[in-house]
Enzyme design. Structure first.
Site, mmCIF file in Angstrom:
data_model
loop_
_atom_site.group_PDB
_atom_site.id
_atom_site.type_symbol
_atom_site.label_atom_id
_atom_site.label_comp_id
_atom_site.label_asym_id
_atom_site.label_seq_id
_atom_site.Cartn_x
_atom_site.Cartn_y
_atom_site.Cartn_z
ATOM 1 N N ARG A 104 -20.767 9.499 -0.551
ATOM 2 C CA ARG A 104 -21.081 10.710 0.005
ATOM 3 C C ARG A 104 -20.022 11.690 -0.249
ATOM 4 N NH1 ARG A 104 -24.394 13.001 5.192
ATOM 5 N NH2 ARG A 104 -25.968 12.297 3.758
ATOM 6 N N HIS A 131 -29.569 13.731 -3.528
ATOM 7 C CA HIS A 131 -29.428 13.019 -2.358
ATOM 8 C C HIS A 131 -30.804 12.005 -2.535
ATOM 9 C CE1 HIS A 131 -28.979 11.685 1.697
ATOM 10 N NE2 HIS A 131 -29.341 12.755 2.097
ATOM 11 N N GLN A 134 -32.477 9.629 0.438
ATOM 12 C CA GLN A 134 -33.243 10.293 1.185
ATOM 13 C C GLN A 134 -34.754 10.476 0.654
ATOM 14 O OE1 GLN A 134 -32.455 11.606 4.554
ATOM 15 N NE2 GLN A 134 -34.762 11.553 4.461
ATOM 16 N N ASP A 219 -35.332 22.034 4.095
ATOM 17 C CA ASP A 219 -33.784 21.743 4.592
ATOM 18 C C ASP A 219 -33.338 22.824 5.113
ATOM 19 O OD1 ASP A 219 -31.716 20.219 4.630
ATOM 20 O OD2 ASP A 219 -31.390 19.855 2.494
ATOM 21 N N CYS A 259 -35.372 16.213 6.086
ATOM 22 C CA CYS A 259 -34.100 15.058 5.889
ATOM 23 C C CYS A 259 -33.442 14.979 7.442
ATOM 24 C CB CYS A 259 -33.384 15.194 4.725
ATOM 25 S SG CYS A 259 -32.335 16.528 4.714
ATOM 26 N N ARG A 287 -34.863 5.449 6.099
ATOM 27 C CA ARG A 287 -33.815 5.482 5.294
ATOM 28 C C ARG A 287 -33.277 3.781 5.503
ATOM 29 N NH1 ARG A 287 -30.513 9.745 4.547
ATOM 30 N NH2 ARG A 287 -29.159 8.411 3.573
HETATM 31 N N1 NVA Z 1 -28.803 19.657 1.957
HETATM 32 C C1 NVA Z 1 -28.264 19.049 3.316
HETATM 33 C C2 NVA Z 1 -28.537 17.798 3.422
HETATM 34 C C3 NVA Z 1 -27.950 17.133 4.754
HETATM 35 C C4 NVA Z 1 -28.391 15.517 4.835
HETATM 36 C C5 NVA Z 1 -26.380 19.027 2.754
HETATM 37 O O1 NVA Z 1 -26.292 18.690 1.534
HETATM 38 O O2 NVA Z 1 -25.843 19.340 3.659
HETATM 39 N N1 CP Z 2 -30.395 13.216 6.168
HETATM 40 C C1 CP Z 2 -29.229 12.644 6.164
HETATM 41 O O1 CP Z 2 -28.636 12.242 5.107
HETATM 42 O O2 CP Z 2 -28.518 12.721 7.147
HETATM 43 P P1 CP Z 2 -26.964 12.493 7.458
HETATM 44 O O3 CP Z 2 -26.220 13.618 6.970
HETATM 45 O O4 CP Z 2 -26.899 12.322 8.985
HETATM 46 O O5 CP Z 2 -26.447 11.242 6.919
#
Ligand code: NVA
Ligand code: CP
Length: 305
Positions: A104, A131, A134, A219, A259, A287
């Site tokens: 990540r 992502h 997800q 989101d 998500c 997930r």
């Molecule tokens: N779009 C959000 C998703 C978090 C799981 C982010 O990137 O923070």
């Molecule tokens: N939806 C998702 O990826 O959640 P986290 O940021 O908690 O991993």
């Protein structure tokens, strides 16, 4: 054999996703019945987090344990990545000590450089642009509740972020359509969408985007890494909330997904996310199941039993 990575949704083909969906059904059923599924015994996953996570860490870590393997958590703060070790060097080293890596991070270029230097499969656990894990869970969740997603309409209300770009790629693979409504100045970046992707339509009005949709999804207004824009976004996104009025424009049996983590009263009303059309907890649980299938597939290929 070439190493298979999952850096964006379009990295796998429809037949591979169809295999993964069937495999996920098997893996989920076994999990619910407390049947062991040790297909990754003695294998190790390394997880690198440069941003926060609850679901992604937990689902990958629990998934590896459930398949008889191990998962090791690294983050920027206390690994040498945070002190400037080149990502190429980190990839060389990590991939000599484990069987699969999940990252990540911020820019997609970082994960691509990492994968180019890795001896083992690399999975995108979220970047600024994508992502895919997800959206794999979301597509599986839709199919579980409603059957095939082919020909269906998904309404996206909110930011043009990593989730949306993965949805647009999934629409091309699975042959469904995405109705997209983003506020002005937060529109899709065309350089992140394939030129031949005809599977989406842009709407000025978020309510119009929801018209007739089989799934409404949104989101956060401010994704990780964009926190300094938060105040401006709070103003610009007013009106892009998924509320009962917008759900009423969708099909009567439309699902709602997010998500998570969610902000009730911003991108979604409490009434919707906590209401009967919401499947967010199934979506979060899935997930775990889809990623077990994905890990197994990238490490071992297709399995019969
Ligand atoms: N779009 C959000 C998703 C978090 C799981 C982010 O990137 O923070
Ligand atoms: N939806 C998702 O990826 O959640 P986290 O940021 O908690 O991993």
């Amino acid at each position: 054999m070439a190493i298979k990575h999952f850096l964006q949704f379009s990295d796998l083909k429809l037949d591979e996703f169809e295999y993964l969906i069937e495999r996920t059904r098997t893996i989920k059923r076994k999990f619910k019945n407390y049947e062991p599924h040790p297909t990754l015994a003695d294998r190790t996953l390394v997880m690198v987090f440069e941003k926060n996570s609850t679901r992604t860490r937990l689902s990958f870590e629990a998934g590896m344990h459930q398949m008889g393997g191990a998962a090791i958590y690294l983050n920027t703060r206390d690994s040498q990545l945070g002190r400037g070790e080149p990502v190429e060097d980190a990839a060389q080293v990590m991939s000599r000590m484990c069987d699969v890596i999940m990252i990540r991070t911020f820019g997609q270029d970082i994960i691509e450089r990492f994968a180019a230097n890795s001896r083992v499969p690399v999975i995108n656990g979220l970047t600024n642009e994508h992502h895919p894990c997800q959206v794999l869970a979301d597509v599986f969740t839709f199919i579980e509740h409603r059957g095939s997603i082919k020909g269906k309409t998904v309404a996206w209300v909110g930011d043009a972020n990593n989730m949306l770009y993965s949805w647009l790629q999934a629409a091309q693979v699975f042959d469904f359509h995405v109705n997209v409504s983003t506020p002005k100045r937060y529109e899709i970046d065309p350089s992140l969408v394939a030129e031949d992707n005809t599977h989406y339509t842009l709407f000025d009005s978020p309510s119009d985007a929801c018209q007739g949709a089989h799934l409404v999804t949104t989101d956060v207004w401010t994704s990780m890494g964009f926190e300094e824009e938060n105040a401006a976004r709070l103003k610009a996104f007013r009106g892009w909330i998924v509320d009962s009025e917008k759900m009423q424009r969708a099909q009567p049996d439309a699902l709602f997904m997010h998500c998570l983590p969610a902000h009730r009263g911003e991108e979604v009303s409490a009434e919707v996310i906590d209401g009967p059309q919401s499947v967010v907890w199934d979506e979060a649980e899935n997930r775990l199941h889809v990623q077990k299938a994905l890990l197994e597939y990238l490490v071992l290929g297709k399995l019969d039993a």
